[in-house]
Design an enzyme around this catalytic site. Structure first.
Site, PDB file in Angstrom:
ATOM      1  N   HIS A 300       0.849  -1.191   0.000  1.00  7.43           N
ATOM      2  CA  HIS A 300       0.000   0.000   0.000  1.00  7.43           C
ATOM      3  C   HIS A 300       0.877   1.229   0.000  1.00  7.43           C
ATOM      4  O   HIS A 300       2.019   1.200   0.459  1.00  7.43           O
ATOM      5  CB  HIS A 300      -1.034   0.012   1.115  1.00  7.43           C
ATOM      6  CG  HIS A 300      -0.523  -0.270   2.488  1.00  7.43           C
ATOM      7  ND1 HIS A 300       0.184   0.635   3.224  1.00  7.43           N
ATOM      8  CD2 HIS A 300      -0.633  -1.372   3.255  1.00  7.43           C
ATOM      9  CE1 HIS A 300       0.474   0.104   4.396  1.00  7.43           C
ATOM     10  NE2 HIS A 300      -0.001  -1.110   4.441  1.00  7.43           N
ATOM     11  N   HIS A 343       8.021   0.354  10.776  1.00  4.72           N
ATOM     12  CA  HIS A 343       8.496   1.622  10.241  1.00  4.72           C
ATOM     13  C   HIS A 343       9.506   2.267  11.175  1.00  4.72           C
ATOM     14  O   HIS A 343       9.343   2.235  12.384  1.00  4.72           O
ATOM     15  CB  HIS A 343       7.269   2.556  10.096  1.00  4.72           C
ATOM     16  CG  HIS A 343       7.482   3.763   9.247  1.00  4.72           C
ATOM     17  ND1 HIS A 343       6.692   4.894   9.348  1.00  4.72           N
ATOM     18  CD2 HIS A 343       8.387   4.025   8.268  1.00  4.72           C
ATOM     19  CE1 HIS A 343       7.083   5.780   8.466  1.00  4.72           C
ATOM     20  NE2 HIS A 343       8.116   5.287   7.792  1.00  4.72           N
ATOM     21  N   TYR A 358      -7.913   1.691  15.757  1.00  3.84           N
ATOM     22  CA  TYR A 358      -6.947   1.866  14.676  1.00  3.84           C
ATOM     23  C   TYR A 358      -6.445   0.493  14.258  1.00  3.84           C
ATOM     24  O   TYR A 358      -6.200  -0.371  15.103  1.00  3.84           O
ATOM     25  CB  TYR A 358      -5.803   2.745  15.182  1.00  3.84           C
ATOM     26  CG  TYR A 358      -4.665   2.927  14.209  1.00  3.84           C
ATOM     27  CD1 TYR A 358      -4.880   3.503  12.960  1.00  3.84           C
ATOM     28  CD2 TYR A 358      -3.374   2.553  14.560  1.00  3.84           C
ATOM     29  CE1 TYR A 358      -3.826   3.677  12.081  1.00  3.84           C
ATOM     30  CE2 TYR A 358      -2.318   2.737  13.692  1.00  3.84           C
ATOM     31  CZ  TYR A 358      -2.554   3.296  12.448  1.00  3.84           C
ATOM     32  OH  TYR A 358      -1.509   3.470  11.575  1.00  3.84           O
ATOM     33  N   HIS A 379       8.394   1.433  15.121  1.00  2.00           N
ATOM     34  CA  HIS A 379       6.997   1.231  15.502  1.00  2.00           C
ATOM     35  C   HIS A 379       6.319   0.388  14.427  1.00  2.00           C
ATOM     36  O   HIS A 379       6.916   0.034  13.422  1.00  2.00           O
ATOM     37  CB  HIS A 379       6.278   2.575  15.707  1.00  2.00           C
ATOM     38  CG  HIS A 379       6.345   3.486  14.517  1.00  2.00           C
ATOM     39  ND1 HIS A 379       7.438   4.287  14.253  1.00  2.00           N
ATOM     40  CD2 HIS A 379       5.470   3.717  13.517  1.00  2.00           C
ATOM     41  CE1 HIS A 379       7.225   4.969  13.155  1.00  2.00           C
ATOM     42  NE2 HIS A 379       6.044   4.642  12.669  1.00  2.00           N
TER      43      HIS A 379
END
Ligand SMILES: [Fe+2]
Length: 442
Positions: A300, A343, A358, A379
Site C-alpha cells: 500500500h 516503520h 486503529y 513502531h
C-alpha cells in the site's frame, strides 16, 4: 436556557447558506446589505460607518499561491484597546521546548483527566509537546483540551500560529470574527493565525486535540500523478459567513504571543465584523469527506496519500507538519501485509484517535489518547495485529470502525514536563511489541 442549549440552537439553525465553500480562494460575505465595499478595499468612508482593517497572515510580497490576507469591515478597529498585561499561561507551553530532553522511546497517553468545574476551552488547553521556535515561526505544538464550560465574555487569538482543532468528544461552536463555525467530532476546524474567536460547547463536555502550527499556513497537498481531484477536495472546506456581535460590555481578549498569554479588556466585543473578504479565513472540514486513495494491486502506498493538509517548508516535499487522517476505507491488496507496516521514520509522528479503533493497534490506543513515535523510533503493528494480519484470508476488507489521525512533523517532538510526568502516560507501552515470534527459517 443554558449556554450550551443556546449554542446548540444556533447550530441547528445553520444551513448550507451559512457557509462559503472552498479552500484558499477569495471568500466574501456581508451580514448587512451594502456593508462590503465594492471596487476597492479601503474607501474614504467605508459603508455603514464601519472601519476597514486588513489582517495579514503572510508577508505582503509572498507568492499568490501562499499569500493570505483578509479585509475586515468592523464597528470598531481592533486597535482601540488598553494595554495587554500578562496573565497565567495555565497548562499552555510553547517552543522551544526545553523542560525535558527529547526522548527516543515510544510514548503513549490515555485521555486527559476530567477538568475542574468551570473549565472553558482556553483554560482546558494542555500542551503535550512540540518543536521549533515560535519566535522564528518554525515548528509546531501538540495540545489537548478538555472543557466543561463555554467561554463567556472572553475571546482568544493566537499570534504564534494557526490552530487545527480536532474534536474527539463533544461539539464546539467557534464564534469567530468571520462568523460561526460548528466543529463536531469527525470534523476539524482551522483557525488562522491572529483570528479572534470564542469557543462555546455544544455538549456538556468537550475533548480533543489541537495542532498549533507556527510555520507556513496549512495548505492542500499537491496531487501530482493523482490528478486534478482527490484527497481532501477544496470545495468541502467551509468558511463562515459574516455574523457580528454589537455588544457594548467588557470583553477580555486573550492573546497568545511568543508563548505567553496576555489579556486586555475591551469595552465592546471585538467580534464586531459586519462584512469581510479575503483568503485568511477559518474553515471547518468533515473528515468523512476525505477521498481515500490506496492500492488496487499490492503493497500500500505510504501514508502521505492520507494527507489532508500540509504546512510546507523551504525544502520541496518536506513539511513542517502534515495533518494525516486514517479514514474508513477498503483494503484489497493481494499478497500484502495490510496493516500499516513496521516503520522507522526521520519524521516524527504524533497519533490520536477520534473514534473506534486503529487497524495497527488492537488495544491500548483509545479515543482521546495519543502516541508519540519520535524520529527513527521503531513502531508498527502490535503482536496481535501482526499475527492476525499475517494469517488473514485476503478478501476485500472494509475498515470502517475508526478515525485516527497523525500530526507528522519534520523535527522531533519534545514532551513538556507535564506530559512526561503525567499520570495518564501509559507505562509499559513497549510491551505491545514484545512476543513478536521468530519465524526465520534458513
Ligand atoms: Fe510511521
Amino acid at each position: 436556557m443554558s449556554g450550551t442549549g443556546q449554542a446548540r440552537k444556533i447550530v441547528e439553525g445553520l444551513t448550507e447558506a451559512s457557509f462559503s465553500s472552498g479552500f484558499g480562494n477569495e471568500h466574501s460575505s456581508e451580514a448587512e446589505p451594502g456593508a462590503l465595499p465594492h471596487g476597492r478595499n479601503s474607501p474614504q468612508r467605508a459603508p455603514l460607518g464601519l472601519y476597514a482593517e486588513q489582517l495579514s497572515g503572510s508577508a505582503f510580497t509572498e507568492p499568490r499561491a501562499h499569500n493570505r490576507r483578509s479585509w475586515l469591515y468592523r464597528i470598531r478597529p481592533s486597535a482601540a484597546h488598553p494595554p495587554f498585561v500578562r496573565v497565567d499561561n495555565g497548562h499552555i507551553r510553547t517552543a522551544p521546548f526545553t523542560e525535558t530532553v527529547p526522548d527516543p522511546n515510544r510514548l503513549r497517553w490515555n485521555p486527559l483527566p476530567e477538568p475542574a468545574p468551570g473549565t472553558d476551552w482556553l483554560a482546558g488547553l494542555w500542551t503535550l509537546g512540540g518543536n521549533g521556535d515560535v519566535t522564528q515561526r518554525t515548528g509546531m505544538a501538540v495540545h489537548l483540551y478538555h472543557a466543561n464550560t463555554s467561554m463567556t465574555d472572553r475571546v482568544f487569538s493566537d499570534a504564534d500560529g494557526e490552530l487545527l482543532i480536532v474534536p474527539e468528544h463533544g461539539g464546539l461552536l467557534l464564534v469567530t470574527e468571520f462568523g460561526l463555525l460548528p466543529a463536531r467530532p469527525g470534523e476539524v476546524a482551522l483557525v488562522p493565525r491572529g483570528v479572534r474567536f470564542r469557543v462555546e460547547l455544544l455538549d456538556a463536555t468537550a475533548r480533543g486535540y489541537v495542532c498549533e502550527n507556527y510555520g507556513q499556513p496549512f495548505e492542500l497537498p499537491e496531487l501530482g500523478p493523482i490528478g486534478a481531484n482527490g484527497l481532501a477536495n477544496a470545495r468541502d472546506f467551509l468558511a463562515p459567513v459574516a455574523a457580528y456581535e454589537d455588544v457594548e460590555q467588557p470583553v477580555e481578549v486573550v492573546n497568545k504571543f511568543c508563548g505567553n498569554l496576555w489579556a486586555a479588556t475591551y469595552d465592546h466585543s471585538p467580534l464586531d465584523v459586519v462584512a469581510w473578504h479575503g483568503t485568511h479565513v477559518p474553515y471547518v472540514y468533515d473528515l468523512h469527506r476525505f477521498n481515500v486513495i490506496g492500492t488496487i494491486s499490492y503493497d500500500h502506498p505510504d501514508p502521505s496519500v492520507f494527507t489532508v493538509l500540509t504546512s510546507p517548508s523551504d525544502t520541496p516535499g518536506l513539511a513542517g507538519v502534515d495533518f494525516v487522517v486514517f479514514a474508513p476505507r477498503w483494503l484489497v491488496g493481494e499478497d500484502t501485509f495490510r496493516p500499516p507496516y513496521f516503520h522507522r521514520n526521520v519524521m516524527s509522528e504524533y497519533m490520536g484517535l477520534i473514534e473506534g479503533a486503529y487497524d495497527a493497534k488492537a488495544e491500548g490506543f483509545v479515543p482521546g489518547g495519543g502516541s508519540l513515535h519520535n524520529m527513527m523510533s521503531a513502531h508498527g503493528p502490535d503482536r496481535g495485529t501482526f499475527d492476525r494480519a499475517s494469517a488473514a484470508e485476503l478478501k476485500p476488507q472494509r475498515i470502517d470502525d475508526g478515525l485516527a489521525f497523525m500530526f507528522e512533523t519534520r523535527w522531533p517532538v519534545t514532551a513538556t514536563a507535564q506530559a512526561a510526568n503525567a499520570d495518564h502516560l501509559q507505562m509499559g507501552y513497549d510491551d505491545v511489541w514484545q512476543g513478536l515470534q521468530r519465524h526465520f527459517r534458513s
